[in-house]
Write an enzyme that holds these catalytic residues in place. Structure first.
Site, mmCIF file in Angstrom:
data_model
loop_
_atom_site.group_PDB
_atom_site.id
_atom_site.type_symbol
_atom_site.label_atom_id
_atom_site.label_comp_id
_atom_site.label_asym_id
_atom_site.label_seq_id
_atom_site.Cartn_x
_atom_site.Cartn_y
_atom_site.Cartn_z
ATOM 1 C CE LYS A 121 -14.572 0.387 -5.570
ATOM 2 N NZ LYS A 121 -15.966 0.437 -5.123
ATOM 3 C CE LYS A 203 -10.248 16.289 -4.164
ATOM 4 N NZ LYS A 203 -11.004 15.729 -5.300
ATOM 5 C CE LYS A 206 -14.135 9.329 3.122
ATOM 6 N NZ LYS A 206 -15.556 8.944 3.169
#
Length: 339
Positions: A121, A203, A206
């Site tokens: 992050k 996979k 989003k």
């Protein structure tokens, strides 16, 4: 005490926190979310929309409020019954912030510096590497330990955080005396793994750059069917499950889940038919399968008074449990009783 209450107390506790970061994908739904409702009969389930975790990344306040309500409505639409489970919004229970500080003082700096999600992050948000981003695994540990959860459903990316929660619980217990339950991972029965429609070797996610590869559970039927029409397949034009046919294998897996048909039955159904017919059939079947969720979500999100009633009752129930834990933790570390 009634027999029903005794049985309720004997059930193991499951805690799960869901960030208000958008709609679930078909992969999330088939792999995990669709099973949540079933857990309520076998476990004491506690579900929280963890909006406090969300602000480790800069948020627009109005959007965060909107997404938090939408996430709450969505978990109810997916089968969480607020009469069977405790479902609440994290920031409505101040004990999470209080426990975060207690546990921060039983967590080592080195442990947090090894958290891979902090590194990931930080790279994504280099202009906002804040202290909360570094310490939020402690808040997550508090989320779990406040309710003495026995089990926590975790994906691969959260195993490290659960291990930290276990370490912190054990360290606190050794230092101050037994208080916290040391939680275990809840590994659900594996649902079908849903791959991207645009790249069936990856996979469904989003974050997929090609949004035609991702089905969201609130997508309208025409959108779902359009995305399935564009699904990547192969040149064989034969609906059969086989090695090397990743696109068709993925579509067959999805069709099998939503219709209950075996691969053999699917192959017989589409014998002599082309991929075009099959893609449309899969799209229509998925759209029909998700229809109850879409309709229930629309009903719930339009009824703000009912949602408030549910999340208020959920927060009150959560606080009744966590108040006992935080009071014991305060006493164990040596804080003076106020009453």
């Amino acid at each position: 005490m009634s027999e029903q209450n005794t049985q309720q107390e004997q059930k193991k506790i499951i805690f799960s926190g869901i960030q208000p970061t958008g709609t679930f994908t078909l992969g999330n739904y088939i792999g995990a979310v669709s099973h949540w409702g079933k857990l309520q009969d076998d476990y004491n389930c506690i579900y929280s929309i963890v909006d406090m975790h969300a602000i480790t990344v800069r948020q627009d306040p109005a959007e965060l409020r909107k997404h938090t309500l939408e996430a709450y409505a969505l978990i109810l639409a997916c089968g969480i019954d607020p009469k069977k489970s405790i479902a609440f919004i994290q920031s409505h229970n101040r004990h999470h912030a209080e426990m975060n500080w207690i546990l921060s003082c039983s967590t080592q700096f080195g442990e947090l510096s090894r958290m891979t999600q902090f590194k990931d992050k930080s790279q994504k948000h280099p202009d906002d590497i804040n202290a909360g981003l570094f310490t939020y695994p402690v808040l997550m540990a508090g989320d779990i330990l406040l309710y003495k959860a026995d089990l926590v459903p975790v994906g691969v990316d959260q195993k490290q955080h659960l291990e930290l929660a276990r370490n912190v619980a054990q360290r606190f217990n050794q230092r101050y005396g037994e208080l916290f339950t040391v939680p275990d991972a809840y590994i659900p029965k594996v649902g079908a793994k849903v791959m991207s429609l645009a790249d069936p070797t990856k996979k469904m996610s989003k974050s997929d750059e090609n949004q035609n590869g991702c089905i969201y559970i609130l997508d309208e039927p025409d959108v779902i069917i359009r995305k399935f029409k564009k699904a990547v397949t192969d040149s064989e034009a034969c609906v059969r499950y086989a090695e090397g046919k990743d696109g068709i294998n993925n579509l067959m897996s999805i069709y099998s889940v939503v219709t209950g048909k075996t691969n053999e039955e699917i192959e017989r159904e589409f014998e002599g038919k082309g991929y075009g017919d099959f893609k449309i059939a899969v799209g229509e079947a998925v759209a029909d399968h998700l229809k109850p969720v879409r309709e229930e979500y629309k009903r719930l999100i339009a009824d703000k008074a009912y949602l408030k009633e549910c999340y208020t009752a959920g927060a009150e129930a959560a606080m009744r449990i966590s108040a006992k834990t935080i009071a014991k933790a305060y006493r164990k570390v040596g804080f003076v009783d106020m009453k």
